[in-house]
Motif scaffolding. Sequence first.
Motif, mmCIF file in Angstrom:
data_model
loop_
_atom_site.group_PDB
_atom_site.id
_atom_site.type_symbol
_atom_site.label_atom_id
_atom_site.label_comp_id
_atom_site.label_asym_id
_atom_site.label_seq_id
_atom_site.Cartn_x
_atom_site.Cartn_y
_atom_site.Cartn_z
ATOM 1 N N ALA A 48 7.899 7.132 24.122
ATOM 2 C CA ALA A 48 8.169 8.528 25.173
ATOM 3 C C ALA A 48 7.528 9.568 23.837
ATOM 4 N N GLY A 49 7.823 10.449 24.371
ATOM 5 C CA GLY A 49 7.509 11.992 23.355
ATOM 6 C C GLY A 49 8.766 13.397 22.910
ATOM 7 N N HIS A 50 9.591 12.841 23.169
ATOM 8 C CA HIS A 50 10.789 12.970 23.226
ATOM 9 C C HIS A 50 11.431 13.468 21.794
ATOM 10 N N LEU A 51 11.237 12.951 20.698
ATOM 11 C CA LEU A 51 11.381 13.675 19.710
ATOM 12 C C LEU A 51 10.406 14.499 19.067
ATOM 13 N N ASP A 52 8.966 14.308 19.684
ATOM 14 C CA ASP A 52 8.462 15.696 18.973
ATOM 15 C C ASP A 52 8.638 16.620 19.811
ATOM 16 N N LEU A 53 8.683 16.677 21.548
ATOM 17 C CA LEU A 53 9.132 17.771 22.483
ATOM 18 C C LEU A 53 10.761 18.312 22.016
ATOM 19 N N ALA A 54 11.395 17.824 21.372
ATOM 20 C CA ALA A 54 12.508 18.135 20.889
ATOM 21 C C ALA A 54 12.051 18.894 20.104
ATOM 22 N N ALA A 55 11.657 18.895 19.221
ATOM 23 C CA ALA A 55 10.998 19.197 17.719
ATOM 24 C C ALA A 55 10.225 20.356 17.808
ATOM 25 N N LYS A 56 10.133 20.978 18.908
ATOM 26 C CA LYS A 56 9.003 21.878 18.544
ATOM 27 C C LYS A 56 9.401 22.685 20.110
ATOM 28 N N THR A 57 10.478 22.480 20.576
ATOM 29 C CA THR A 57 11.718 23.092 22.375
ATOM 30 C C THR A 57 12.519 23.752 21.723
ATOM 31 N N ASN A 58 13.172 22.793 20.658
ATOM 32 C CA ASN A 58 14.763 23.300 20.356
ATOM 33 C C ASN A 58 15.467 22.703 21.659
ATOM 34 N N ALA A 59 15.057 21.609 22.349
ATOM 35 C CA ALA A 59 15.500 21.090 23.664
ATOM 36 C C ALA A 59 16.341 19.907 23.301
ATOM 37 N N LYS A 60 17.704 19.534 24.134
ATOM 38 C CA LYS A 60 18.446 18.387 23.937
ATOM 39 C C LYS A 60 17.889 17.257 24.314
ATOM 40 N N ILE A 61 17.774 16.122 23.189
ATOM 41 C CA ILE A 61 17.122 14.804 24.168
ATOM 42 C C ILE A 61 18.950 13.900 25.115
ATOM 43 N N VAL A 62 18.681 13.938 26.459
ATOM 44 C CA VAL A 62 19.688 12.997 26.734
ATOM 45 C C VAL A 62 19.133 11.204 27.193
ATOM 46 N N TYR A 63 20.666 10.494 26.468
ATOM 47 C CA TYR A 63 20.419 9.634 27.229
ATOM 48 C C TYR A 63 21.594 9.084 28.059
ATOM 49 N N GLY A 64 21.818 8.110 29.043
ATOM 50 C CA GLY A 64 23.103 7.708 29.436
ATOM 51 C C GLY A 64 23.459 6.854 28.897
ATOM 52 N N PRO A 65 24.186 6.064 29.360
ATOM 53 C CA PRO A 65 25.514 6.099 28.701
ATOM 54 C C PRO A 65 24.898 4.535 28.021
ATOM 55 N N THR A 66 25.254 4.577 27.089
ATOM 56 C CA THR A 66 25.589 2.893 25.706
ATOM 57 C C THR A 66 24.065 2.894 24.879
ATOM 58 N N ALA A 67 23.249 3.826 25.118
ATOM 59 C CA ALA A 67 22.122 4.701 24.250
ATOM 60 C C ALA A 67 22.760 4.599 23.214
ATOM 61 N N LYS A 68 22.163 3.794 22.368
ATOM 62 C CA LYS A 68 22.943 4.347 21.443
ATOM 63 C C LYS A 68 21.525 4.663 20.323
ATOM 64 N N PRO A 69 20.504 5.278 20.154
ATOM 65 C CA PRO A 69 19.436 5.324 19.139
ATOM 66 C C PRO A 69 20.156 5.560 17.662
ATOM 67 N N THR A 70 18.771 6.041 17.003
ATOM 68 C CA THR A 70 19.755 6.865 16.247
ATOM 69 C C THR A 70 19.460 7.836 15.206
ATOM 70 N N TYR A 71 18.751 8.433 15.949
ATOM 71 C CA TYR A 71 18.759 10.268 16.146
ATOM 72 C C TYR A 71 19.758 10.997 17.000
ATOM 73 N N GLU A 72 19.766 12.185 16.697
ATOM 74 C CA GLU A 72 20.778 12.781 18.292
ATOM 75 C C GLU A 72 20.390 13.310 18.900
ATOM 76 N N VAL A 73 20.981 12.690 20.196
ATOM 77 C CA VAL A 73 20.671 12.983 21.382
ATOM 78 C C VAL A 73 22.605 13.139 21.684
ATOM 79 N N ILE A 74 22.363 13.677 23.212
ATOM 80 C CA ILE A 74 23.712 13.205 24.030
ATOM 81 C C ILE A 74 23.695 12.727 24.969
ATOM 82 N N THR A 75 24.706 11.501 24.362
ATOM 83 C CA THR A 75 24.825 10.101 25.233
ATOM 84 C C THR A 75 26.168 10.862 26.570
ATOM 85 N N ALA A 76 25.494 10.420 27.311
ATOM 86 C CA ALA A 76 26.343 11.196 28.794
ATOM 87 C C ALA A 76 27.031 10.200 29.309
#
Length: 471
Positions: free
Chosen positions: A61-89
């Motif tokens: 997925a392109g979420h990391l590049d998209l967030a880096a280029k737009t300052n958008a926040k990345i959102v995952y659902g419950p239990t997701a544990k990526p190694t980068y900064e996200v909103i775990t909803a």
Amino acid sequence: MKVEQIYTGCIAHAAYYIENNGEAAIFDPLREVQPYIDRASKDNASIKYVFLTHFHADFVAGHLDLAAKTNAKIVYGPTAKPTYEVITAEDGQLFEIGSYKVKVIHTPGHTMESTSYLLIDENDKQHGIITGDTLFIGDVGRPDLAQHVVADLTQDKLARLLYHSLREKIMPLSDDLIVYPNHGAGSACGKMMSKETTDTLGNQKRTNYALNPNMTEDEFVKAVLTGLTTPPGYFPSNVLMNMKGYESLDTVLEKAKRPLNAVQFELTANESHALVLDTRPAGLFAQGFIPNSINIGLDGSFAMWVGEMVADIRQEILLVTEAGKEEESMIRLSRIGYDHTIGFLEGGFESWKKAGFEIDTVERITADTLEKDINFDETPIFDVRKKSEFASENLIGAVNIPLNEINNHLAEFPKNRKFILYCAGGYRSMIAASILKQRGWDNFADVIGGFNEIKKTSLLRSDYVCPTTLL
């Protein structure tokens, strides 16, 4: 409500764009993110959130590049544990996009973190639901993929979670909701998806086997797990890239966009042991190609077959393409995590020929020649279609070796007499032909147009055909 499906047919993938009052959100973007940025710019909108339905297996997925280029926040659902900064909803959490709302609905089953997103318009009316790989049109997400990453997540355990997610989270919703899935027909994330890419939830309740309200949990598990094929080998690697992060596509392309003349190309191929991947159409490849190169054409299911046939996602690759197709080939490789392209043949195959280097060809015959001139008693016939295609209809005496299994059955191809290859239309059989050529076979011919053309001959109506259902 303004919801735009951005569909990429070659990997049967759907991303989604919503916008209201100058704020936008992207759901499940592909690796190349500029089209999403351009789409938001067209609306004079800023991308506020990038929502992910789960850790995808079939693409990066392109979420990391998209967030880096737009300052958008990345959102995952419950239990997701990526190694980068996200909103775990949290389950039920609301996000605002202008006057729109996006409600998080945790729907584990395809994976543990799988989440659907309920779309609510400016009048607080529920409009649709982005279901990721939880619910497709005509199917549901296969629950066997996560076990290839986490062994404890058995397919039975996930199938039972999926049963309850569908019945307790999805099916109680309104029939007039529009279902927006992440994939359509052709994706390896399901087994019987419709060619349609949206539908109403009410119609899915009536027609989707997995939403039958009378189905018991055990019956559901059996139905969902029956008929699953082995997933492509690159899937676990893509999951890990999506979980742990990856190199920016811009950086990957910068390394890949290295034009090499024929002399440099040959030298690099010999020194690096890179795979020479020729992405031209089958017909062009057959007329002439660099010896030992593999043909996987851009005009077919390119990413899927690269993932099936190139075992190592870290394999260095040298490209031979049609003019102007160099960057497209690189991007489509990187969509599935093949980030190690190290250059391309400048001027394409013509430059190789002009340099006077050795070339190879593949003999091809028409279906009419197969019918009139080939002695079936003396000439082995190999069908490289899927087992299900072969079972439906085939030439009597043909040996079925599905393309994705060819490397395990090389000993079955004779070297002391001529044989014939075919698939449905010629795309897969040319991949097979290039692999056989690379491994030393030179005594075969490929049928132009494959079984689609064979069916137009009298072979279909003769003793050579073995139909389950006559066409």
